[in-house]
Design a protein around this motif. Structure first.
Motif, PDB file in Angstrom:
ATOM      1  N   ALA A 229      77.288  31.366  20.941  1.00  0.00           N
ATOM      2  CA  ALA A 229      78.040  30.909  19.768  1.00  0.00           C
ATOM      3  C   ALA A 229      77.218  30.918  18.495  1.00  0.00           C
ATOM      4  O   ALA A 229      77.753  30.639  17.411  1.00  0.00           O
ATOM      5  CB  ALA A 229      78.586  29.506  20.016  1.00  0.00           C
ATOM      6  N   SER A 230      75.939  31.223  18.605  1.00  0.00           N
ATOM      7  CA  SER A 230      75.079  31.244  17.415  1.00  0.00           C
ATOM      8  C   SER A 230      74.172  32.468  17.411  1.00  0.00           C
ATOM      9  O   SER A 230      73.099  32.440  16.812  1.00  0.00           O
ATOM     10  CB  SER A 230      74.221  29.974  17.359  1.00  0.00           C
ATOM     11  N   ALA A 231      74.585  33.535  18.085  1.00  0.00           N
ATOM     12  CA  ALA A 231      73.761  34.738  18.185  1.00  0.00           C
ATOM     13  C   ALA A 231      73.309  35.198  16.800  1.00  0.00           C
ATOM     14  O   ALA A 231      74.122  35.310  15.881  1.00  0.00           O
ATOM     15  CB  ALA A 231      74.532  35.857  18.881  1.00  0.00           C
ATOM     16  N   SER A 232      72.025  35.467  16.664  1.00  0.00           N
ATOM     17  CA  SER A 232      71.476  35.802  15.347  1.00  0.00           C
ATOM     18  C   SER A 232      71.904  37.176  14.857  1.00  0.00           C
ATOM     19  O   SER A 232      71.938  37.436  13.658  1.00  0.00           O
ATOM     20  CB  SER A 232      69.946  35.710  15.369  1.00  0.00           C
ATOM     21  N   THR A 233      72.218  38.078  15.791  1.00  0.00           N
ATOM     22  CA  THR A 233      72.710  39.403  15.415  1.00  0.00           C
ATOM     23  C   THR A 233      73.883  39.770  16.324  1.00  0.00           C
ATOM     24  O   THR A 233      73.937  39.361  17.488  1.00  0.00           O
ATOM     25  CB  THR A 233      71.630  40.494  15.548  1.00  0.00           C
ATOM     26  N   GLU A 234      74.801  40.562  15.798  1.00  0.00           N
ATOM     27  CA  GLU A 234      75.955  40.974  16.606  1.00  0.00           C
ATOM     28  C   GLU A 234      75.537  41.920  17.720  1.00  0.00           C
ATOM     29  O   GLU A 234      76.173  41.983  18.778  1.00  0.00           O
ATOM     30  CB  GLU A 234      77.020  41.612  15.721  1.00  0.00           C
TER      31      GLU A 234
ATOM     32  N   LEU B 282      78.263  28.824  12.152  1.00  0.00           N
ATOM     33  CA  LEU B 282      78.696  30.199  12.347  1.00  0.00           C
ATOM     34  C   LEU B 282      77.599  31.147  11.855  1.00  0.00           C
ATOM     35  O   LEU B 282      77.088  30.992  10.746  1.00  0.00           O
ATOM     36  CB  LEU B 282      79.982  30.441  11.559  1.00  0.00           C
ATOM     37  N   PRO B 283      77.213  32.144  12.668  1.00  0.00           N
ATOM     38  CA  PRO B 283      76.191  33.096  12.226  1.00  0.00           C
ATOM     39  C   PRO B 283      76.645  33.848  10.979  1.00  0.00           C
ATOM     40  O   PRO B 283      77.835  34.126  10.810  1.00  0.00           O
ATOM     41  CB  PRO B 283      76.055  34.054  13.416  1.00  0.00           C
ATOM     42  N   GLU B 284      75.704  34.208  10.141  1.00  0.00           N
ATOM     43  CA  GLU B 284      76.034  34.855   8.881  1.00  0.00           C
ATOM     44  C   GLU B 284      76.730  36.189   9.081  1.00  0.00           C
ATOM     45  O   GLU B 284      77.605  36.572   8.308  1.00  0.00           O
ATOM     46  CB  GLU B 284      74.759  35.034   8.038  1.00  0.00           C
ATOM     47  N   TRP B 285      76.356  36.931  10.135  1.00  0.00           N
ATOM     48  CA  TRP B 285      76.961  38.256  10.342  1.00  0.00           C
ATOM     49  C   TRP B 285      78.460  38.171  10.604  1.00  0.00           C
ATOM     50  O   TRP B 285      79.184  39.141  10.359  1.00  0.00           O
ATOM     51  CB  TRP B 285      76.267  39.013  11.472  1.00  0.00           C
ATOM     52  N   ALA B 286      78.927  37.017  11.074  1.00  0.00           N
ATOM     53  CA  ALA B 286      80.359  36.864  11.356  1.00  0.00           C
ATOM     54  C   ALA B 286      81.186  36.820  10.076  1.00  0.00           C
ATOM     55  O   ALA B 286      82.412  36.964  10.134  1.00  0.00           O
ATOM     56  CB  ALA B 286      80.600  35.599  12.166  1.00  0.00           C
TER      57      ALA B 286
END
Length: 307
Positions: free
Chosen positions: A287-292, A48-52
């Motif tokens: 599913a793994s986008a680095s930024t929203e 899960l990307p950190e921004w989530a």
């Protein structure tokens, strides 16, 4: 301000709703002690990307109604894309297992975990189990999620949203599982669930609609649209929310009105565009986008596989 966001502000009518954020919800909208909408381990599902994991921003400072709506939708929509794209990866994996004659122990374990999570009580590995899992392991249109989140959380400003990242008024029933409603009736034991992040609230909400008996009508409509090749519609699926609130039809009408007045079908259209490529590699990128920001409307064409 991003061009897509600026154009969106012009597309959203200046309509004021009397929102009853955190309104009473019947036990049918309860969640289990696991409030995460957790994903059974799957190697093809990226971390899960950190921004989530970020908490809800403060939306109370907006004096302009349209700006507040744009900010709320712009925060939530990427999390919806993220949750739905991860579900589609799981759905594709489910389809691959259904084509196999023999399943490994690891595959059986994943299937069992999904069956337990989605409350599918059919013979393991049977055609009936695969059919029911496929019906329940599916996405929810962004327009429906956005409208219900705005309605239930008072545009992200309710006590339960701010203190518990709960955007949908979901209940839980074990002591300490959430926040005690200030107006809870004497003798009642429900609490309003708390979540690690708004993203996890979205996941749990989708899980709730995908597995609870009260929303079978919603799932039936979605399956009918799938089989007919029609695009999924938040307006159509909203009919299946009759049990979400004690207000029944009045609540459904309000959600559908919010979708129309706030032009939320725009997000359904954008979601279909970003999924015009349903390849495993593209789903993994989503599913793994680095930024929203990369998941916002008008930004999807800039997505590319990493590494």
């Amino acid at each position: 301000m991003f061009p897509a966001m600026r154009s969106l502000m012009l597309a959203i009518p200046m309509v004021a709703f009397a929102i009853a954020g955190g309104m009473h919800s019947p036990p049918d909208t309860s969640v289990s002690s696991d409030n995460s909408g957790s994903e059974p381990a799957l190697s093809s599902l990226p971390p899960l990307p950190e921004w989530a994991r970020a908490d809800l921003p403060d939306f109370s400072g907006y004096s302009d109604t349209t700006e507040k709506k744009v900010a709320f939708f712009s925060f939530l929509y990427p999390r919806i894309v993220l949750a739905n794209s991860r579900i589609l990866i799981e759905r594709d994996y489910l389809d691959s297992l259904s084509q196999k004659n023999v399943l490994s122990k690891k595959e059986h374990a994943w299937l069992a975990a999904q069956a337990m999570r989605l409350r599918v009580d059919e013979e393991p590995g049977s055609p009936e189990q695969f059919a029911l899992l496929r019906k329940r392991l599916d996405v929810i249109p962004p327009s429906l999620i956005l409208a219900q989140a705005a309605n239930e959380s008072a545009w992200g400003t309710s006590r339960f949203a701010l203190r518990g990242n709960n955007l949908f008024g979901q209940w839980c029933f074990s002591k300490g599982c959430g926040l005690v409603p200030l107006s809870r009736a004497e003798g009642a034991n429900h609490e309003v669930a708390t979540f690690a992040s708004p993203y996890h609230s979205v996941r749990a909400y989708i899980q709730n609609l995908n597995r609870h008996g009260s929303y079978k009508g919603l799932r039936d409509t979605r399956l009918d649209d799938r089989e007919a090749g029609d695009p999924l519609s938040g307006l159509a699926l909203a009919r299946g929310l009759i049990s979400y609130s004690e207000r029944g039809e009045e609540y459904v009408d309000e959600i559908r009105s919010m979708i129309r007045y706030n032009n939320l079908e725009f997000y359904d259209s954008e979601f279909r565009k970003i999924l015009s490529d349903r390849s495993p590699s593209h789903l993994k990128v989503l599913a793994s986008a680095s930024t929203e920001k990369t998941l916002l409307p008008g930004q999807g064409t800039g997505l590319s596989a990493e590494g």
